[in-house]
Structures are given as structure tokens and as C-alpha cells.
Design an enzyme around this catalytic site. Sequence first.
Site, short mmCIF file in Angstrom:
data_model
loop_
_atom_site.label_atom_id
_atom_site.label_comp_id
_atom_site.label_asym_id
_atom_site.label_seq_id
_atom_site.Cartn_x
_atom_site.Cartn_y
_atom_site.Cartn_z
N GLY A 1 -12.54 35.47 -30.89
CA GLY A 1 -12.64 36.47 -29.84
C GLY A 1 -12.79 35.91 -28.45
O GLY A 1 -12.82 36.66 -27.49
N THR B 1 -3.31 37.52 -32.90
CA THR B 1 -3.29 38.47 -31.78
C THR B 1 -3.69 37.80 -30.47
O THR B 1 -3.80 38.47 -29.45
CB THR B 1 -4.23 39.66 -32.05
OG1 THR B 1 -5.56 39.15 -32.25
CG2 THR B 1 -3.81 40.41 -33.30
N SER B 2 -3.91 36.50 -30.47
CA SER B 2 -4.38 35.79 -29.28
C SER B 2 -3.26 34.97 -28.65
O SER B 2 -2.20 34.79 -29.26
CB SER B 2 -5.54 34.86 -29.66
OG SER B 2 -5.09 33.85 -30.54
N SER C 1 -5.56 27.86 -38.07
CA SER C 1 -4.59 28.96 -38.04
C SER C 1 -3.78 28.96 -36.76
O SER C 1 -4.20 28.43 -35.74
CB SER C 1 -5.32 30.30 -38.16
OG SER C 1 -6.07 30.36 -39.34
N ARG C 2 -2.62 29.59 -36.84
CA ARG C 2 -1.85 29.91 -35.65
C ARG C 2 -2.37 31.24 -35.09
O ARG C 2 -3.11 31.97 -35.76
CB ARG C 2 -0.36 30.00 -35.96
CG ARG C 2 0.26 28.67 -36.39
CD ARG C 2 1.77 28.75 -36.32
NE ARG C 2 2.40 27.55 -36.81
CZ ARG C 2 2.61 26.45 -36.09
NH1 ARG C 2 2.18 26.41 -34.83
NH2 ARG C 2 3.21 25.40 -36.59
N ALA C 3 -1.95 31.55 -33.87
CA ALA C 3 -2.37 32.79 -33.24
C ALA C 3 -1.88 34.00 -34.03
O ALA C 3 -0.75 34.00 -34.53
CB ALA C 3 -1.85 32.86 -31.81
N ASP D 1 -12.41 46.78 -39.35
CA ASP D 1 -13.37 45.69 -39.20
C ASP D 1 -14.20 45.61 -40.47
O ASP D 1 -15.06 46.46 -40.69
CB ASP D 1 -14.25 45.94 -37.97
CG ASP D 1 -15.20 44.78 -37.71
OD1 ASP D 1 -14.97 43.69 -38.25
OD2 ASP D 1 -16.17 44.99 -36.95
N LYS E 1 -15.35 39.19 -30.84
CA LYS E 1 -15.15 39.86 -32.13
C LYS E 1 -16.45 40.44 -32.64
O LYS E 1 -16.49 41.54 -33.20
CB LYS E 1 -14.56 38.88 -33.14
CG LYS E 1 -14.21 39.53 -34.48
CD LYS E 1 -13.56 38.56 -35.43
CE LYS E 1 -12.17 38.20 -34.99
NZ LYS E 1 -11.47 37.35 -35.98
#
Length: 505
Positions: free
Chosen positions: A179, A209-210, A205-207, A267, A299
Site C-alpha cells: 500500500g 494495481t501499483s 511479485s510484479r505489480a 478485503d 492497505k
Amino acid sequence: MPTHSVLELRVRRLGIDTHQQPVAFMPRDCHVCRSEGFAALSRIELIHGAHRVIATLMVVDGHWMGSGEVGLSESAWHLLGAQEGDNVAVHHPAPVESMSAVRRKIYGRALSRQALAAIVRDIDAGRFSDVELAAFLSGCAGSELSLTEISHLTEAMVAVGERLHWDRPLVLDKHCVGGLPGNRTTPIVVAIVAANGVCIPKTSSRAITSPAGTADAMEMLAPVVLDLPAMRRVVEQEGGCVVWGGAVNLSPIDDVLIRVERALDLDSEGQLVASVLSKKLAAGASHALIDIPVGATAKVRDLPAAMRLQTLLVEVGRRLGLDVRVHVSNGEGPVGQGIGPALEARDVLAVLHGAAQAPLDLRRRALDLAGLLLEMAGKAPPGGGYALAEATLASGTAWRKFQAIALAQGELREPPQARYRQPVLAKRGGRVGRIDNRILARIGKLAGAPAAPAAGLVLGAALGQRVETDQLLFTVHAETPGELAYALEYADRHPEFFFVEEDEA
């Protein structure tokens, strides 16, 4: 297998990107469509040799596909392993038996270890449609999963993928719940910890939503798409790595669940815990440090939520033989100066080099986490890890270890630079009282990140800092004039995301 005669169609690769969803396309007048009663959004099974794929059907009008053809999206094409023009068998898939357990969960009944294992196996085999995935995730949303169910779900997620085993008594891992734009501590932490002789095989990880994931930023500095033998070679040689988890098939259904969970804006604490810990267990970790940033636009929004999450992470880890420690940190604003793969990679290099312009907040956060890991490993006494981490960084030992890891992964790269840049200035003087992480991330994405790796933004002012009128707040970087304009227009429509409190008269 069906008992009636096998129906076959010629396969075509259509070059359509449907992300992780296998999709098939058939003409409306296709004889298989008619005889099998297929309709748009039907689930169909395609078989080519030993390969089977369950896909969602799209029905095509027009003449761009022949009546004896089936077209495949990119994900379906790669899973089926066919060649252009090959014949493939097409029929209805078998019913998804584990959906009965999902329906029982929706009505409030607990899921057993066997039920969760069956559900996860079916998801991994592609048998669940997005509607069925949404039903499963909705039934498990909020706090609907018990500690026992979360433990069983975590076990099941590990079981369907690869699992690494290291011939070492102590293997460390770390994770940030997320987040915070720019929070790229992992490459620094791995270099410091590995430089002290501790094993830390990090899959990232890859993006989603960022503007950048850890794997995206690390890829600006070294190759991250390594298979398991290559990853093992790097770790055995250097004691650590930073590679893309998607290439090594660890907890493979996690990305499938996250994709649908994001679309539903659900969530789920239980899903988050299973997601994080399944990857740590699959990577062969014995000890894991989880960073939970807490902030209004992070987050995790408040301390009570962080404490609940901490309890779940520690207890589920204990049940599954993983020693978990949680670090609750400040998540009120972004970390570092760069946001976007190449710009975050430059921050990482600045910290590792000990450059005068290196962002102090990124340096401090990385040292906090590296210090705690060194204490977990017994390399420093309680409270002494930060000093050891700082000494490792200041001496250049961490930088040399990072170079060695990058070279072992393939090469050490120089991050690219964007062609177009535009500064955004403060419209009034005062103190930076609030920065909205979500809007900041959105600006970076509109500028082109992560697909355009040099795109994003560079902060010129930090939370709590005093600025004057027309002082630099941030600079947008983009690869095209259009993306630069999109990002600047969005920033102009949301001026309060970088809130400058006016000085009192």
C-alpha cells in the site's frame, strides 16, 4: 472423457491478451457450437494430446473465423501447447464437484481440510469460472475464515505448486503487506542479510494495481525470470536472490485469487494470510518477517486491524511450522523518492552506494527490517540488529553482495530514463500535511508505469516538510507525451492528494 464421438476443430492463435483467463472463440454457425449446445460464456474443455484446458467461450459473428475453427487467447494457447492448424477435441467439462463445498460455506458452514484441498486443486486446474471464483472469495471474505480454515487453505495453496527445500537449518524471508508507493526495501534487505552469511531466497511479485512491484523494480537492475534450477544456483552461490515468483510456480493459484479479489474490491484477512504464508512456505523459509505499514491510505488502515492481522499471521505460521515475526510500521505516506520500476531501482542503488542524495526514509526502513532479520538469525543480539545492518551497508559489503547476486542472476543493469518530464509545483507555502498513497500510485500508472518501466514520478517534497510557493512537489516521468498529459491532468483534478497546509496568520 465423453462417451460420444470426439468433436474436433482446427485451432487458431488469435493473439488476444486475456491475462490469466483462458478464452476460446467460436463462430456462431460452428457445428460443434450447435451440436453441443454451447452459448456465449459457456465453459468448454479443449484437449490436445496430454494437455487439457478449460476455457470460457466467446461466440463470434462475422466471417473472420471459419466454421471449423476455434480461436484461442494467449493464455489458452500457451496452456494447450498446440500448433497453428492442429486439430483439438472440444466438449463440455465435467461438473465442478468442489462447488458444493463453496455453497455450504456461503450458508455459513466451515470448510474442512479435504474440501479446501479439493477447491484449490480445481482452481489450479482452471475448472472454476470467474463467477465460481467470486462465490468462493465472497464466502471467505471479511473474517469468515477461522484460524483452522486459514491454515488448511494455506496448506492447500502450497500443495498445488512447487516447494523448495534448502539444505540449511535457517532460511529467512520477508514480506510487506503493501500500500506504500516506492517502498522498495527488498533488494537492500536481501543484500544486507546475505552479506552476513544468512540464506534469504526472495521471490517477489510484479505489480497488480501499483506502478511497480518488487520484481518490476529489480528487473531494472538484473534478470528476475529464473527457473528453479537457476534460482537454486544463485542462492547456493550467493546466499540470496530477488526473483519473480511467477517464474518458479510457487503457490500458483495466489495470483488467480488476487485478480478476482481485486475486481470485487474484497478485503479478506484470511485470504491475505494464506497468500503471504503459502509463498513463504513454498520458498522453503523457516523464519519470516512481515512488515505491516499502517496508514489512512495504506492497505491496513488502523492499529487494531494490524493487530488482528499480526495474530493471524503468527498463529497460522506456528501451526504450519513457520516462525513469523511482525513489524508494524508507519504507512501514512510514500517511501523514497521514485515511484515506478526504474525510478525505484535508482533509489535502491543510491541507498546501496551510500549516495548523499539517497532517500533517508527508504534507508531507515530497509535497515529496520534487515536488523530484525539479523536478530532472528542470531547474527545480532536483540536490539543490536540495526547497528549490524547499518555497518554492513556503510562498509560497502552490502553493495558488493548485491552486485554479486545481480551478476549471478545474469547481469547488473543500468535503469533506463524517461524521455519526457514535467515538474509540479506547490501552489502555496506551508507544511505537507497529507499525501494520498492511492492517488499518487494512480498518477504513476497513468504516466505509463509499470508497462513503461522508466515512467512514474519522483517526489521533491516529503510528508511533514515545509515548502514555499512554487517549490517542487514532484516530477512526472513518461515515455510518451500522451501519457505525460494523462498523468498531469489527473494530478490537476486531484490537487488535495498532496495537501499543503497553509501557514497560520
